[in-house]
Design a protein around this motif. Structure first.
Motif, PDB file in Angstrom:
ATOM      1  N   ILE A  83       6.154   9.761  -1.742  1.00  0.00           N
ATOM      2  CA  ILE A  83       6.102  10.999  -0.967  1.00  0.00           C
ATOM      3  C   ILE A  83       5.264  12.050  -1.672  1.00  0.00           C
ATOM      4  N   MET A  84       5.481  12.234  -2.968  1.00  0.00           N
ATOM      5  CA  MET A  84       4.718  13.237  -3.714  1.00  0.00           C
ATOM      6  C   MET A  84       4.586  12.799  -5.165  1.00  0.00           C
ATOM      7  N   GLU A  85       3.575  13.372  -5.830  1.00  0.00           N
ATOM      8  CA  GLU A  85       3.292  13.050  -7.227  1.00  0.00           C
ATOM      9  C   GLU A  85       3.073  14.335  -8.011  1.00  0.00           C
ATOM     10  N   VAL A  86       3.298  14.233  -9.320  1.00  0.00           N
ATOM     11  CA  VAL A  86       3.103  15.349 -10.240  1.00  0.00           C
ATOM     12  C   VAL A  86       2.338  14.817 -11.437  1.00  0.00           C
ATOM     13  N   GLY A  87       1.337  15.563 -11.880  1.00  0.00           N
ATOM     14  CA  GLY A  87       0.554  15.122 -13.031  1.00  0.00           C
ATOM     15  C   GLY A  87      -0.424  16.180 -13.472  1.00  0.00           C
ATOM     16  N   GLY A  88      -1.090  15.901 -14.600  1.00  0.00           N
ATOM     17  CA  GLY A  88      -2.084  16.812 -15.135  1.00  0.00           C
ATOM     18  C   GLY A  88      -1.488  17.808 -16.108  1.00  0.00           C
ATOM     19  N   GLY A  89      -2.333  18.287 -17.021  1.00  0.00           N
ATOM     20  CA  GLY A  89      -1.898  19.305 -17.969  1.00  0.00           C
ATOM     21  C   GLY A  89      -0.944  18.815 -19.031  1.00  0.00           C
ATOM     22  N   GLY A  90      -0.822  17.499 -19.200  1.00  0.00           N
ATOM     23  CA  GLY A  90       0.115  16.980 -20.190  1.00  0.00           C
ATOM     24  C   GLY A  90       1.560  17.323 -19.889  1.00  0.00           C
ATOM     25  N   ILE A  91       1.940  17.308 -18.624  1.00  0.00           N
ATOM     26  CA  ILE A  91       3.308  17.659 -18.243  1.00  0.00           C
ATOM     27  C   ILE A  91       4.286  16.630 -18.787  1.00  0.00           C
ATOM     28  N   ARG A  92       5.415  17.115 -19.283  1.00  0.00           N
ATOM     29  CA  ARG A  92       6.417  16.225 -19.864  1.00  0.00           C
ATOM     30  C   ARG A  92       7.301  15.617 -18.779  1.00  0.00           C
ATOM     31  N   GLU A  93       7.934  14.526 -19.138  1.00  0.00           N
ATOM     32  CA  GLU A  93       8.729  13.790 -18.157  1.00  0.00           C
ATOM     33  C   GLU A  93       9.947  14.585 -17.707  1.00  0.00           C
ATOM     34  N   GLU A  94      10.584  15.315 -18.626  1.00  0.00           N
ATOM     35  CA  GLU A  94      11.784  16.047 -18.232  1.00  0.00           C
ATOM     36  C   GLU A  94      11.458  17.191 -17.266  1.00  0.00           C
ATOM     37  N   ILE A  95      10.283  17.816 -17.434  1.00  0.00           N
ATOM     38  CA  ILE A  95       9.895  18.889 -16.508  1.00  0.00           C
ATOM     39  C   ILE A  95       9.562  18.300 -15.138  1.00  0.00           C
ATOM     40  N   ALA A  96       8.830  17.189 -15.136  1.00  0.00           N
ATOM     41  CA  ALA A  96       8.500  16.550 -13.864  1.00  0.00           C
ATOM     42  C   ALA A  96       9.755  16.050 -13.154  1.00  0.00           C
ATOM     43  N   LYS A  97      10.699  15.528 -13.915  1.00  0.00           N
ATOM     44  CA  LYS A  97      11.932  15.031 -13.299  1.00  0.00           C
ATOM     45  C   LYS A  97      12.750  16.182 -12.717  1.00  0.00           C
ATOM     46  N   ALA A  98      12.776  17.318 -13.412  1.00  0.00           N
ATOM     47  CA  ALA A  98      13.512  18.470 -12.884  1.00  0.00           C
ATOM     48  C   ALA A  98      12.850  19.025 -11.628  1.00  0.00           C
ATOM     49  N   ALA A  99      11.505  19.029 -11.606  1.00  0.00           N
ATOM     50  CA  ALA A  99      10.801  19.534 -10.425  1.00  0.00           C
ATOM     51  C   ALA A  99      10.997  18.619  -9.226  1.00  0.00           C
TER      52      ALA A  99
ATOM     53  N   LYS B 264       0.831  -1.202   0.000  1.00  0.00           N
ATOM     54  CA  LYS B 264       0.000   0.000   0.000  1.00  0.00           C
ATOM     55  C   LYS B 264       0.867   1.254   0.000  1.00  0.00           C
ATOM     56  N   GLY B 265       0.526   2.185  -0.875  1.00  0.00           N
ATOM     57  CA  GLY B 265       1.231   3.455  -0.935  1.00  0.00           C
ATOM     58  C   GLY B 265       2.535   3.428  -1.689  1.00  0.00           C
ATOM     59  N   THR B 266       2.809   2.365  -2.446  1.00  0.00           N
ATOM     60  CA  THR B 266       4.074   2.264  -3.178  1.00  0.00           C
ATOM     61  C   THR B 266       3.929   2.574  -4.662  1.00  0.00           C
ATOM     62  N   THR B 267       2.720   2.847  -5.128  1.00  0.00           N
ATOM     63  CA  THR B 267       2.493   3.170  -6.536  1.00  0.00           C
ATOM     64  C   THR B 267       1.764   4.505  -6.637  1.00  0.00           C
ATOM     65  N   LEU B 268       1.704   5.039  -7.847  1.00  0.00           N
ATOM     66  CA  LEU B 268       1.059   6.325  -8.084  1.00  0.00           C
ATOM     67  C   LEU B 268      -0.456   6.160  -8.118  1.00  0.00           C
ATOM     68  N   HIS B 269      -1.158   7.150  -7.576  1.00  0.00           N
ATOM     69  CA  HIS B 269      -2.615   7.121  -7.548  1.00  0.00           C
ATOM     70  C   HIS B 269      -3.237   8.347  -8.205  1.00  0.00           C
ATOM     71  N   HIS B 270      -2.554   9.481  -8.200  1.00  0.00           N
ATOM     72  CA  HIS B 270      -3.144  10.727  -8.689  1.00  0.00           C
ATOM     73  C   HIS B 270      -2.423  11.274  -9.917  1.00  0.00           C
ATOM     74  N   GLY B 271      -1.108  11.243  -9.913  1.00  0.00           N
ATOM     75  CA  GLY B 271      -0.335  11.829 -10.997  1.00  0.00           C
ATOM     76  C   GLY B 271       0.272  10.780 -11.908  1.00  0.00           C
ATOM     77  N   THR B 272       1.178  11.257 -12.771  1.00  0.00           N
ATOM     78  CA  THR B 272       1.860  10.381 -13.720  1.00  0.00           C
ATOM     79  C   THR B 272       3.330  10.175 -13.376  1.00  0.00           C
ATOM     80  N   TYR B 273       3.894  11.042 -12.535  1.00  0.00           N
ATOM     81  CA  TYR B 273       5.279  10.912 -12.093  1.00  0.00           C
ATOM     82  C   TYR B 273       5.317  11.153 -10.585  1.00  0.00           C
ATOM     83  N   GLY B 274       6.286  10.526  -9.927  1.00  0.00           N
ATOM     84  CA  GLY B 274       6.335  10.657  -8.479  1.00  0.00           C
ATOM     85  C   GLY B 274       7.716  10.430  -7.923  1.00  0.00           C
ATOM     86  N   LEU B 275       7.820  10.657  -6.612  1.00  0.00           N
ATOM     87  CA  LEU B 275       9.064  10.494  -5.868  1.00  0.00           C
ATOM     88  C   LEU B 275       8.811   9.482  -4.758  1.00  0.00           C
ATOM     89  N   ARG B 276       9.593   8.395  -4.751  1.00  0.00           N
ATOM     90  CA  ARG B 276       9.378   7.301  -3.812  1.00  0.00           C
ATOM     91  C   ARG B 276      10.600   7.138  -2.904  1.00  0.00           C
TER      92      ARG B 276
END
Length: 261
Positions: free
Chosen positions: A150-166, A68-80
């Motif tokens: 810990i946190m997730e990022v998603g929505g708005g068609g965000i690209r992987e490189e932007i999510a990775k930098a954030a 439980k809590g080891t996969t993404l639920h809301h966004g498309t990229y995350g920090l584990r």
């Protein structure tokens, strides 16, 4: 007569009368340490007890074989998380501000926190003798186990490189080792991450149709979601009607036998 007048004019009598006339205001008690929650601060609104057992920061948190809590639920990229640690509310707030500032140019992108600081940490001063109770409240924190998102990022068609930098900015502000994951990443059981690990069917995340919308559909997200649901219902009704018509059109074997006789 003169004695009574002189007694009233004495300084002690005037001071006592002035003390009785002034209202008595309650004095603040400096010994009470109140846990104040400001607007926008990561802290619980109310707790049952002012102090609690926080746990040692370096101890391993038992997992018990749970995914439980080891996969993404809301966004498309995350920090584990990859280790067990205690994170303070100030550290989470700084990560939140950094990630939001980075993804702000992407219209429709959002950041989701999967942990919340709800454990009060009490600290005593240095070189204190043993005893005399627990220390005073210092800050809020949360305990993170290995594999926790810990946190997730998603929505708005965000690209992987932007999510990775954030998320890299947040990674630099956290006191533990983390990993970047995507929606296709496998679950993690402590230090084991394998494709063979699968969550049960009842624990799978519910698809969020609003996250899958493009940036152009952000303003009318509700209408787009309702339109998709109506289309799905129409398709389902057509399939049911087709199945019923097929059953009605198929002749039964008993009727064919009677006609043949």
């Amino acid at each position: 007569m003169l004695g009574s007048i002189s007694s009233l004019l004495r300084p002690s009598a005037i001071a006592s009368s002035s003390r009785n006339s002034l209202p008595l205001l309650p004095r603040p008690n400096p010994t009470i340490n109140q846990q104040v929650r400001f607007r926008g601060q990561l802290a619980p609104k109310r707790t049952k007890y002012k102090k609690a057992a926080k746990g040692a920061p370096g101890t391993q948190i038992p997992i018990g074989g749970s995914l439980k809590g080891t996969t993404l639920h809301h966004g498309t990229y995350g920090l584990r998380a990859c280790s067990s640690v205690r994170i303070s509310a100030s550290q989470l707030s700084s990560c939140q501000m950094a990630v939001r500032r980075k993804i702000k140019p992407v219209k429709g992108a959002q950041m989701y926190l999967r942990v919340f600081p709800d454990i009060p940490v009490c600290v005593k001063g240095n070189e204190q003798r043993m005893g005399k109770g627990k220390g005073s409240f210092e800050y809020w924190s949360c305990r993170v186990k290995p594999g926790k998102v810990i946190m997730e990022v998603g929505g708005g068609g965000i690209r992987e490189e932007i999510a990775k930098a954030a998320l890299k900015l947040a990674q630099a502000r956290l006191p533990l080792q983390t990993e970047f994951i995507t929606i296709d990443s496998s679950p993690r059981l402590g230090k084991i991450s394998s494709d063979g690990l699968r969550s049960p069917s009842y624990a799978l995340p519910v698809p969020n149709p609003i996250v899958e919308l493009d940036a152009k559909d952000e303003g009318r997200a509700k209408d787009v979601v309702l339109l998709r649901e109506e289309q799905q219902m129409d398709d389902l009704s057509r399939r049911l009607e087709g199945a019923l018509l097929d059953e009605v059109s198929m002749p039964s074997h008993g009727v064919e036998g009677v006609q043949a006789q």
